[in-house]
Design a protein around this motif. Sequence first.
Motif, PDB file in Angstrom:
ATOM      1  N   ALA A  59       0.855  -1.187   0.000  1.00  0.00           N
ATOM      2  CA  ALA A  59       0.000   0.000   0.000  1.00  0.00           C
ATOM      3  C   ALA A  59       0.891   1.238   0.000  1.00  0.00           C
ATOM      4  CB  ALA A  59      -0.900   0.004   1.227  1.00  0.00           C
ATOM      5  N   MET A  60       0.719   2.068  -1.023  1.00  0.00           N
ATOM      6  CA  MET A  60       1.444   3.347  -1.064  1.00  0.00           C
ATOM      7  C   MET A  60       0.511   4.406  -0.467  1.00  0.00           C
ATOM      8  SD  MET A  60       3.087   3.021  -4.899  1.00  0.00           S
ATOM      9  CE  MET A  60       3.820   4.650  -4.900  1.00  0.00           C
ATOM     10  N   CYS A  61       0.837   4.839   0.740  1.00  0.00           N
ATOM     11  CA  CYS A  61      -0.084   5.710   1.477  1.00  0.00           C
ATOM     12  C   CYS A  61       0.469   7.127   1.607  1.00  0.00           C
ATOM     13  CB  CYS A  61      -0.286   5.185   2.899  1.00  0.00           C
ATOM     14  SG  CYS A  61      -0.864   3.494   2.995  1.00  0.00           S
ATOM     15  N   GLY A  62      -0.419   8.114   1.529  1.00  0.00           N
ATOM     16  CA  GLY A  62      -0.056   9.454   1.944  1.00  0.00           C
ATOM     17  C   GLY A  62      -0.138   9.517   3.459  1.00  0.00           C
ATOM     18  N   ASP A  63       0.550  10.457   4.074  1.00  0.00           N
ATOM     19  CA  ASP A  63       0.432  10.566   5.542  1.00  0.00           C
ATOM     20  C   ASP A  63      -0.972  11.047   5.915  1.00  0.00           C
ATOM     21  OD1 ASP A  63       1.251  12.909   4.245  1.00  0.00           O
ATOM     22  OD2 ASP A  63       2.225  13.740   6.013  1.00  0.00           O
ATOM     23  N   GLY A  64      -1.550  11.914   5.068  1.00  0.00           N
ATOM     24  CA  GLY A  64      -2.916  12.360   5.325  1.00  0.00           C
ATOM     25  C   GLY A  64      -3.888  11.209   5.129  1.00  0.00           C
ATOM     26  N   GLY A  65      -3.735  10.495   4.059  1.00  0.00           N
ATOM     27  CA  GLY A  65      -4.628   9.373   3.757  1.00  0.00           C
ATOM     28  C   GLY A  65      -4.516   8.278   4.798  1.00  0.00           C
ATOM     29  N   PHE A  66      -3.296   7.917   5.154  1.00  0.00           N
ATOM     30  CA  PHE A  66      -3.107   6.847   6.136  1.00  0.00           C
ATOM     31  C   PHE A  66      -3.753   7.210   7.464  1.00  0.00           C
ATOM     32  CE2 PHE A  66      -0.583   5.133   9.687  1.00  0.00           C
ATOM     33  CZ  PHE A  66      -0.915   3.798   9.532  1.00  0.00           C
ATOM     34  N   SER A  67      -3.517   8.461   7.909  1.00  0.00           N
ATOM     35  CA  SER A  67      -4.021   8.802   9.245  1.00  0.00           C
ATOM     36  C   SER A  67      -5.545   8.924   9.258  1.00  0.00           C
ATOM     37  CB  SER A  67      -3.346  10.063   9.786  1.00  0.00           C
ATOM     38  OG  SER A  67      -3.411  11.104   8.847  1.00  0.00           O
ATOM     39  N   MET A  68      -6.152   9.079   8.095  1.00  0.00           N
ATOM     40  CA  MET A  68      -7.612   9.184   8.030  1.00  0.00           C
ATOM     41  C   MET A  68      -8.308   7.886   8.445  1.00  0.00           C
ATOM     42  SD  MET A  68      -9.685  10.724   4.780  1.00  0.00           S
ATOM     43  CE  MET A  68      -9.541  12.488   4.945  1.00  0.00           C
ATOM     44  N   LEU A  69      -7.774   6.736   8.044  1.00  0.00           N
ATOM     45  CA  LEU A  69      -8.366   5.454   8.446  1.00  0.00           C
ATOM     46  C   LEU A  69      -7.335   4.586   9.180  1.00  0.00           C
ATOM     47  CD1 LEU A  69     -10.637   4.286   5.431  1.00  0.00           C
ATOM     48  CD2 LEU A  69     -11.374   5.046   7.686  1.00  0.00           C
ATOM     49  N   MET A  70      -6.491   5.280   9.964  1.00  0.00           N
ATOM     50  CA  MET A  70      -5.347   4.615  10.605  1.00  0.00           C
ATOM     51  C   MET A  70      -5.763   3.459  11.506  1.00  0.00           C
ATOM     52  SD  MET A  70      -2.266   6.707  12.324  1.00  0.00           S
ATOM     53  CE  MET A  70      -3.181   7.412  13.680  1.00  0.00           C
ATOM     54  N   GLY A  71      -6.963   3.549  12.092  1.00  0.00           N
ATOM     55  CA  GLY A  71      -7.397   2.494  13.006  1.00  0.00           C
ATOM     56  C   GLY A  71      -7.343   1.122  12.361  1.00  0.00           C
ATOM     57  N   ASP A  72      -7.520   1.059  11.060  1.00  0.00           N
ATOM     58  CA  ASP A  72      -7.545  -0.245  10.402  1.00  0.00           C
ATOM     59  C   ASP A  72      -6.169  -0.836  10.146  1.00  0.00           C
ATOM     60  OD1 ASP A  72     -10.033  -1.876   9.700  1.00  0.00           O
ATOM     61  OD2 ASP A  72     -10.710   0.204   9.775  1.00  0.00           O
ATOM     62  N   MET A  73      -5.139  -0.119  10.588  1.00  0.00           N
ATOM     63  CA  MET A  73      -3.819  -0.756  10.676  1.00  0.00           C
ATOM     64  C   MET A  73      -3.938  -1.961  11.626  1.00  0.00           C
ATOM     65  SD  MET A  73      -0.400   1.136  12.007  1.00  0.00           S
ATOM     66  CE  MET A  73      -0.901   1.600  13.638  1.00  0.00           C
TER      67      MET A  73
END
Length: 580
Positions: free
Chosen positions: A433-447
Amino acid sequence: MAKRTVADQLVEILLAGGAQRVYGVVGDSLNPVVDAVRRHDGLDWVSVRHEEAGAFAAGADAQLTGRLGVCAGSCGPGNLHLINGLYDAHRSMAPVVAVASHIPSTEIGTGYFQETHPTAIFQECSHFCELVSRREQLARVAQIAIQQAIGRNGVSVIVLPGDVAEEEATGEELEHTYRLDQRPTSQPADTVVGEFADRLDAATRVTLFCGKGVAGAHDEVLALAERVKAPVGHALGGKDWIQYDNPYDVGMSGLLGYGACYEAMHSCELLVLLGTDFPYVQFMPTTPRVVQVDTRRERLGSRSRLDLGVWGDVKETLHALLPRVADNPDRSFLDRMLRRHRELVARMRAYTDDTRARRPVRPEFVAATLDDLAARDAIFTVDTGMCNVWAARLVHATAGRRILGSYAHGSMANALPHAIGAQCAEPDRQVIAMCGDGGFSMLMGDMLTLVQHELPVKLVIFNNGSLGMVALEMMVEGYLPYQTALKNPDFAALARAAGMTGIRIEDPADVRDGLREALATPGPVLVDALTDPNALSMPPRITSEQTKGFALAATKLVLAGDAEELLNLARSNLRNLPRP
Ligand SMILES: Cc1ncc(C[n+]2csc(CCOP(=O)(O)OP(=O)(O)O)c2C)c(N)n1
Ligand SMILES: [Mg+2]
């Protein structure tokens, strides 16, 4: 014997429709369905932390397997959370059924606890969205939902009150099975094929532009390119299917575009649009003759003036067409476009090869290294934002790779949940998954879903401390970047605290080894790569309005006393600035 409930019936119909997994969050009115899933073999429940992630995951699963994806949410807020992922699945043409459980049927309309009206809410992001208010309805509603999802490639929503779900099932005589292994051929009318061939024969400069409708037609498209000596460009949706093993490739058009595609489309005599719904009319040429091929008749001519609309499948159409098209002896246009393409690509790759000494790390360097190290059949998922640009330009398609993004809906935060669905669907393939820091933190819980289900996804965060794409948009439009900076934690440390491997990359010299280690480490891994916030992408063609906007923002930066920021920006992008 325990009674067979409406929920059991739903599960059995979903199984017959080819479903293998349900992504969702359990609860209240959904519990009868959850329990029915638990009691049936062949359908697994994949618990996620946010229903939106579940809908994205179901969409990715369906796009990769071609089978029905399923997601579910409990009444009111539970299913409401599905909505953004469902829009994405629907617009990506992924066959997905969403089960939206609902408040007790007797309470509908009373302003009951958690009451919403899912049939109104999901109307626009589905082909079919119906309430099951009596048990006798379930069999047909569920079947029509599946038929609509598979037959029209998109989302269906079944709204099921909890009390109806736990009633005893009736109406099994209405159930039937599906053949998923069939696809009708759609060959265009013979006269239309003839006219198409005549138009090709009459032109010496032909360009082919491909969308995702060329899936499965790689050989036919290349055979046509060879016959008429045509450069082949693509929209992002076509990349997976036509960029690889393609000696006629001239890259991509659009805002994220690169290479000679724009030029090839604008300097040809005949432009052939193959299975594409490319939405940006401002990138469409107006002078060449245009032929468009699509299975969806309603799309013919919706983006461009047409000289000929061909209603047919790309593969079938080209198959019928090829024996009727003469060889074009003049390959000078093709050669000129290919030369131009090589020049432009070499310029674009300025930041991918020789940036080892530069800090902060150039995102292009991270993307190119990832491309180099990833498996030939890796599945990439790509966040909306600058990651889209890096993936479009620097990740190479291969015959086995897939590159999924939120290409039509354009939502942030898709890469992580798409990767969840991809890894569940393809447990043995490498999923990146190539994530932006903004994008990743938006649904970070699903890490946490990766940890919980031991999904060995490799998350690579392009951590530029910025909503970078928006900062670029603002500057191009003449605004000062405002509220785009992000104060981030050490994402690698966060990943370690969550129980997965975390690798932080701050120095360009560590990029290759860091990524290699990430890909070689079993289990879920998060790479937090600190990338240059000033890395910009320039569209292949920028208008004078856009340049003016950029110049205006630059002036404002100086006037606001941010000359240093401007210098940084200029220094970072010197080699990206478009030249004639
Ligand atoms: C759900 C959603 N919200 C807002 C936007 C508008 N938007 C598009 S890209 C972007 C910034 C993305 O930032 P990041 O994920 O850090 O990626 P970058 O561009 O910095 O690489 C925003 C806010 C969007 N597309 N989707
Ligand atoms: Mg960012």
